[in-house]
Enzyme design. Structure first.
Site, mmCIF file in Angstrom:
data_model
loop_
_atom_site.group_PDB
_atom_site.id
_atom_site.type_symbol
_atom_site.label_atom_id
_atom_site.label_comp_id
_atom_site.label_asym_id
_atom_site.label_seq_id
_atom_site.Cartn_x
_atom_site.Cartn_y
_atom_site.Cartn_z
ATOM 1 N N HIS A 1 7.767 -12.618 9.360
ATOM 2 C CA HIS A 1 7.178 -13.927 9.836
ATOM 3 C C HIS A 1 8.097 -15.026 9.627
ATOM 4 O O HIS A 1 8.290 -15.642 10.786
ATOM 5 C CB HIS A 1 6.047 -14.060 8.993
ATOM 6 C CG HIS A 1 5.100 -15.299 9.366
ATOM 7 N ND1 HIS A 1 3.669 -15.565 9.267
ATOM 8 C CD2 HIS A 1 5.632 -16.591 9.630
ATOM 9 C CE1 HIS A 1 3.145 -16.709 9.620
ATOM 10 N NE2 HIS A 1 4.307 -17.358 9.797
ATOM 11 N N HIS B 1 10.316 -20.278 11.568
ATOM 12 C CA HIS B 1 10.553 -18.806 12.083
ATOM 13 C C HIS B 1 11.992 -18.690 12.229
ATOM 14 O O HIS B 1 12.105 -18.175 13.610
ATOM 15 C CB HIS B 1 9.577 -18.494 13.211
ATOM 16 C CG HIS B 1 8.115 -18.829 12.827
ATOM 17 N ND1 HIS B 1 6.918 -18.878 13.927
ATOM 18 C CD2 HIS B 1 7.501 -18.905 11.696
ATOM 19 C CE1 HIS B 1 5.786 -19.196 13.189
ATOM 20 N NE2 HIS B 1 5.936 -19.238 11.767
ATOM 21 N N GLU C 1 29.642 -19.996 0.471
ATOM 22 C CA GLU C 1 29.095 -21.029 -0.124
ATOM 23 C C GLU C 1 27.643 -20.902 -0.469
ATOM 24 O O GLU C 1 26.681 -21.602 -1.153
ATOM 25 C CB GLU C 1 29.086 -22.177 0.769
ATOM 26 C CG GLU C 1 30.565 -22.633 0.751
ATOM 27 C CD GLU C 1 30.929 -24.078 1.061
ATOM 28 O OE1 GLU C 1 30.081 -24.770 1.579
ATOM 29 O OE2 GLU C 1 32.059 -24.549 0.720
ATOM 30 N N HIS D 1 8.269 -24.928 6.283
ATOM 31 C CA HIS D 1 8.045 -23.420 6.942
ATOM 32 C C HIS D 1 8.477 -23.294 8.364
ATOM 33 O O HIS D 1 8.262 -24.255 9.137
ATOM 34 C CB HIS D 1 6.514 -23.064 6.538
ATOM 35 C CG HIS D 1 6.143 -22.027 7.385
ATOM 36 N ND1 HIS D 1 6.859 -20.792 7.215
ATOM 37 C CD2 HIS D 1 5.546 -21.529 8.512
ATOM 38 C CE1 HIS D 1 6.298 -19.779 8.025
ATOM 39 N NE2 HIS D 1 5.664 -20.235 8.662
ATOM 40 N N GLU E 1 -1.523 -23.707 7.460
ATOM 41 C CA GLU E 1 -0.828 -23.278 6.012
ATOM 42 C C GLU E 1 -0.822 -24.154 4.811
ATOM 43 O O GLU E 1 0.057 -24.315 3.983
ATOM 44 C CB GLU E 1 0.592 -22.840 6.366
ATOM 45 C CG GLU E 1 0.863 -21.742 7.539
ATOM 46 C CD GLU E 1 0.702 -20.600 7.121
ATOM 47 O OE1 GLU E 1 -0.092 -20.205 6.087
ATOM 48 O OE2 GLU E 1 0.633 -19.702 8.026
HETATM 49 P P1 13P Z 1 0.157 -24.156 12.283
HETATM 50 O O1 13P Z 1 0.345 -24.537 13.658
HETATM 51 O O2 13P Z 1 -1.258 -24.199 11.746
HETATM 52 O O3 13P Z 1 0.853 -25.253 11.443
HETATM 53 O O4 13P Z 1 0.789 -22.676 12.061
HETATM 54 C C1 13P Z 1 1.966 -22.272 12.575
HETATM 55 C C2 13P Z 1 2.560 -21.385 11.815
HETATM 56 O O5 13P Z 1 3.827 -21.127 11.597
HETATM 57 C C3 13P Z 1 1.741 -20.395 11.007
HETATM 58 O O6 13P Z 1 2.389 -19.630 9.980
HETATM 59 ZN ZN ZN Z 2 4.365 -19.388 10.630
#
Ligand code: 13P
Ligand code: ZN
Length: 270
Positions: free
Chosen positions: A209, A140, A168, A138, A115
């Site tokens: 995602h 999940h 808040e 980033h 990413e």
């Molecule tokens: P990477 O292992 O390449 O960082 O990918 C993980 C991920 O969350 C892809 O969106």
């Molecule tokens: Zn991801």
């Protein structure tokens, strides 16, 4: 030369990705983090020689010469603390963003996250708005992700729901969240779309995602995601129940005034 494992940016990065894993946000290799570093803070720890050059597959001219600590692709956040040099890397952007010069890390021959486009393009976009921005994160988180299956993906509607879930929220993210529809991850296209959305909010949800956050440091960025994720958790606890009470727009306005933040224009009803 000092031991890079003792560098504040390194200890904080390792602590943060471990914490992200412990929050359940980063199963397997899920998630990635990039932190912009000043070359001056690196010189105490590295001789700055290039180990190898890795093509990026995209351009980011405004970041030429900038250095980043970046998690490795395919690497598990739960393992980072046991072997930072294998799971993390420090790169210097060169050749108008087309090349990453590896200065440290990825010791098993690995490379930066898939990413990287979303990370570097988001850094470039945020630096235009806030020159103090240093972090793109980033992950999940389950509740935000779940919410994208049952809630409108309109950024205003999504933001308003989160603001209503905890008092808040509007104070922590008055700029709201922007929501991208499902897109193929790991591509320049999702990178460009994310960076575009980063111009108006520090949180960008990737439907079905995960989420991207950015900020001046790891704590601020982690805290943004943590707060939005908590709000999504409350939403999922009540979404199937009749709502008898909520935080009204007039109350959201009171909060914004009291805490001296500017809510995203047009996101509160008159
Ligand atoms: P990477 O292992 O390449 O960082 O990918 C993980 C991920 O969350 C892809 O969106
Ligand atoms: Zn991801």
């Amino acid at each position: 030369m000092k031991d890079i494992m003792t560098a504040p940016f390194m200890t904080e990065a390792v602590r943060t990705v471990t914490n992200m894993y412990n929050h359940g946000w980063d199963e397997r290799n899920g998630g990635n983090v990039s932190i912009m570093l000043d070359e001056s803070e690196l010189r105490d720890y590295l001789d700055m020689s290039v180990i190898r050059e890795i093509p990026t597959g995209f351009g980011a001219p405004s970041l030429d010469g900038r250095c980043f600590l970046v998690t490795g692709t395919g690497k598990y956040f739960k393992n980072v603390r046991y072997d930072p040099e294998r799971n993390l890397g420090i790169i210097r952007v060169s050749d108008s963003g087309r090349t990453a010069q590896l200065l440290w890390g990825y010791s098993d021959g690995g490379k930066f996250t898939s990413e990287l486009p979303a990370h570097l393009m988001s850094h470039a976009a945020r630096l235009e708005i806030n020159p103090a921005n240093r972090v793109v994160m980033h992950c999940h988180p389950a509740n935000l992700l779940a919410m994208t299956y049952i809630h409108s993906l309109d950024s205003r509607e999504f933001t308003r729901t989160l603001w209503q879930m905890c008092t808040e929220c509007i104070v922590v993210f008055p700029d709201g969240v922007n929501v991208l529809p499902w897109m193929l991850c790991g591509t320049n296209e999702i990178g460009e779309a994310t960076a575009e959305m980063m111009k108006t909010a520090r949180l960008v949800v990737w439907s079905q995602h995960g989420i991207y956050g950015c900020g001046a440091d790891l704590d601020e960025t982690f805290g943004l995601i943590e707060t939005a994720e908590k709000a999504a958790e409350i939403y999922l606890k009540i979404a199937h129940l009749p709502r008898l009470n909520t935080i009204k727009d007039s109350e959201l306005r009171q909060l914004a005034e009291h805490f001296n933040v500017e809510p995203r224009r047009g996101y509160l009803d008159d």
